[in-house]
Design a protein around this motif. Structure first.
Motif, mmCIF file in Angstrom:
data_model
loop_
_atom_site.group_PDB
_atom_site.id
_atom_site.type_symbol
_atom_site.label_atom_id
_atom_site.label_comp_id
_atom_site.label_asym_id
_atom_site.label_seq_id
_atom_site.Cartn_x
_atom_site.Cartn_y
_atom_site.Cartn_z
ATOM 1 N N UNK A 86 27.818 30.435 36.538
ATOM 2 C CA UNK A 86 28.408 29.287 37.227
ATOM 3 C C UNK A 86 29.357 29.726 38.350
ATOM 4 N N UNK A 87 29.642 31.021 38.399
ATOM 5 C CA UNK A 87 30.656 31.523 39.340
ATOM 6 C C UNK A 87 30.330 31.262 40.798
ATOM 7 N N UNK A 88 29.056 31.405 41.183
ATOM 8 C CA UNK A 88 28.728 31.192 42.594
ATOM 9 C C UNK A 88 28.766 29.697 42.927
ATOM 10 N N UNK A 89 28.388 28.867 41.955
ATOM 11 C CA UNK A 89 28.366 27.417 42.217
ATOM 12 C C UNK A 89 29.784 26.859 42.311
ATOM 13 N N UNK A 90 30.698 27.359 41.491
ATOM 14 C CA UNK A 90 32.078 26.857 41.565
ATOM 15 C C UNK A 90 32.885 27.608 42.631
ATOM 16 N N UNK A 91 32.351 28.741 43.098
ATOM 17 C CA UNK A 91 33.136 29.568 44.015
ATOM 18 C C UNK A 91 32.476 29.741 45.367
ATOM 19 N N UNK A 92 32.029 30.968 45.617
ATOM 20 C CA UNK A 92 31.600 31.331 46.969
ATOM 21 C C UNK A 92 30.425 30.492 47.476
ATOM 22 N N UNK A 93 29.608 29.946 46.573
ATOM 23 C CA UNK A 93 28.451 29.162 47.021
ATOM 24 C C UNK A 93 28.791 27.741 47.432
ATOM 25 N N UNK A 94 29.917 27.208 46.954
ATOM 26 C CA UNK A 94 30.217 25.787 47.202
ATOM 27 C C UNK A 94 31.462 25.534 48.046
ATOM 28 N N UNK A 238 37.650 32.574 54.240
ATOM 29 C CA UNK A 238 38.462 31.631 53.441
ATOM 30 C C UNK A 238 37.896 31.543 52.022
ATOM 31 N N UNK A 239 36.563 31.484 51.966
ATOM 32 C CA UNK A 239 35.886 31.398 50.666
ATOM 33 C C UNK A 239 36.210 32.646 49.840
ATOM 34 N N UNK A 240 36.206 33.796 50.520
ATOM 35 C CA UNK A 240 36.461 35.044 49.787
ATOM 36 C C UNK A 240 37.916 35.149 49.338
ATOM 37 N N UNK A 241 38.857 34.598 50.107
ATOM 38 C CA UNK A 241 40.262 34.608 49.657
ATOM 39 C C UNK A 241 40.378 33.939 48.290
ATOM 40 N N UNK A 242 39.749 32.779 48.188
ATOM 41 C CA UNK A 242 39.822 32.058 46.913
ATOM 42 C C UNK A 242 38.990 32.777 45.851
ATOM 43 N N UNK A 243 37.807 33.261 46.300
ATOM 44 C CA UNK A 243 36.928 33.959 45.361
ATOM 45 C C UNK A 243 37.598 35.186 44.758
ATOM 46 N N UNK A 244 38.383 35.879 45.567
ATOM 47 C CA UNK A 244 39.044 37.096 45.080
ATOM 48 C C UNK A 244 40.081 36.767 44.020
ATOM 49 N N UNK A 245 40.736 35.657 44.202
ATOM 50 C CA UNK A 245 41.711 35.252 43.181
ATOM 51 C C UNK A 245 40.996 34.849 41.885
#
Ligand code: COS
Length: 384
Positions: A86-94, A238-245
């Motif tokens: 679910x990580x890509x759907x809740x994170x970098x993918x969405x 921006x997506x990666x900033x949140x994804x990294x956290x």
């Protein structure tokens, strides 16, 4: 959005119970079969986990960053492959779509992402563009009311079952760097997409990555993210900033589990007439792990609270990802050491975690990229 502690505690408790009752007992099976049983995927859907970060108007839970990392702390006290689904759907993918998409684009995809019906994947990395993401070569050429995409994306998590790809491609060949890059929402069913064979990996059995090859793939111009060219790299960052956290929180969750297993083993296992946990050299390994884990947890919570308060957290997210992923590697190593010979065997489960956690220091930016981001942010702040 969950705005009160009581509701959040209920969600955390449901996730905790689901992890213990359903996911932990399935860890060995997933490792052996390289598949996550569908009943477990359904369980994650029922808990609403695919919609964790999707706005409520599209059927999601719209968790704040702090709420999200606290859910992740619970969800990842098991094999990280479960979260990966679910990580890509809740994170970098969405998240690029949530922040920079048009109303029509959001309506087209977010409701089905929130339920888990559509899995979203993030296509940035290429064979020749890994850490140097801005050098990507995938092209998107405008032809009337379409763009034609050509290029290869590599190591794309969840690509084999993705319904939507967020693809970073170069719309302006005259701009070699970040400025020429745009983001596209590409329906996985679009003709001209070929998936490679799933990569054979060191760990994360049950989670799959592969190449995604675009060959003359015609994407409607309406699928240009936000309807604006040249913004794709900024969206990706921006997506990666949140994804990294988010990944830093994953590291905290997995380390919590490994340390609990190592402690339990050290208190049960007897040598020289006593539990090995009584030996100071073993205590040192437990104590160092606990102290570092606590530090990483505090960093993640602090960065999440800052983000919720509206701060730009590129420096904090990179710091948390760097520290937490390196911490997780050290905890895994000590856990194997505490388990001794048993830790080297597949039955212990610790061997599996040891392999799984190696990825945390690499994906969503290597430790070296996090160092680069931190130092650049420091210099920028000093110049301001
Ligand atoms: N938020 C918003 N915008 C950002 C940003 C951020 N965190 N970081 C950079 N940008 C913007 C910059 O402001 C710049 O735009 P302007 O020229 O308009 O100012 C643009 O993006 C380019 O930034 P920069 O010059 O810093 O780009 P670099 O090519 O030097 O690359 C790194 C920066 C190395 C940090 C980037 O390529 C990176 O993160 N690499 C690792 C990729 C990665 O994590 N891959 C993992 C696989 S994806 S799961």
């Amino acid at each position: 959005m969950i705005r009160d502690d009581e509701t959040l505690e209920l969600l955390l408790d449901s996730v905790r119970r689901f992890v213990r009752a359903q996911l932990v007992p399935a860890e060995q099976e997933v490792d052996r079969t390289d598949e996550i049983p569908s009943r477990l995927v359904e369980g994650m859907k029922e808990l609403g986990l695919f919609g964790m970060t999707i706005p409520e108007e599209y059927g999601g839970l719209a968790l704040t960053m702090e709420e999200e990392v606290r859910v992740v702390f619970e969800l990842t006290q098991t094999s990280p492959a479960f979260r990966s689904l679910l990580g890509t759907t809740v994170g970098i993918g969405s998240q690029g779509l949530v922040w920079d998409g048009t109303a029509e684009q959001k309506q087209a995809w977010l409701p089905r992402m929130a339920t888990g019906e559509v899995i979203a994947s993030f296509c940035l990395t290429e064979p020749e563009a890994g850490s140097d993401a801005a050098s990507l070569r995938t092209r998107a050429v405008r032809l009337g009311d379409h763009y034609v995409l050509d290029g290869t994306k590599r190591f794309i998590t969840n690509a084999p079952y993705a319904g939507l790809f967020t693809v970073m491609a170069r719309t302006d060949p005259a701009q070699p760097g970040a400025a020429g890059i745009s983001a596209f929402l590409v329906d996985a069913k679009t003709p001209g997409i070929v998936l490679g064979r799933p990569d054979r990996k060191m760990g994360h059995a049950g989670s799959h990555t592969c190449d995604v090859v675009f060959e003359g793939c015609r994407v409607p111009a309406a699928n240009l993210l936000g309807g604006v060219e040249g913004q794709g790299f900024r969206t990706a960052m921006k997506v990666l900033d949140k994804g990294r956290l988010h990944i830093a929180a994953v590291c905290v969750g997995v380390a919590t589990r490994m340390l609990a297993d190592a402690l339990r083993y050290a208190m049960e296992r007897k040598q020289f007439g006593q539990a090995i946990a009584e030996f100071q050299l073993v205590q040192a390994m437990l104590a160092d792990s606990q102290a570092e884990l606590y530090a990483a947890r505090c960093m993640v919570i602090d960065a999440a609270q800052r983000r919720d308060a509206g701060e730009v957290i590129a420096l904090q997210a990179a710091s948390a990802k760097l520290f937490a992923s390196e911490m997780c590697g050290r905890v895994a190593d000590r856990a194997v050491q505490i388990f001794g010979g048993a830790g080297y065997t597949a039955d212990s489960g610790i061997e599996r975690f040891y392999r799984d956690v190696r990825l945390f220091r690499i994906y969503e930016g290597t430790s070296q990229i996090q160092q680069l981001v931190i130092a650049r942010q420091m210099m920028r702040a000093a110049q301001a």
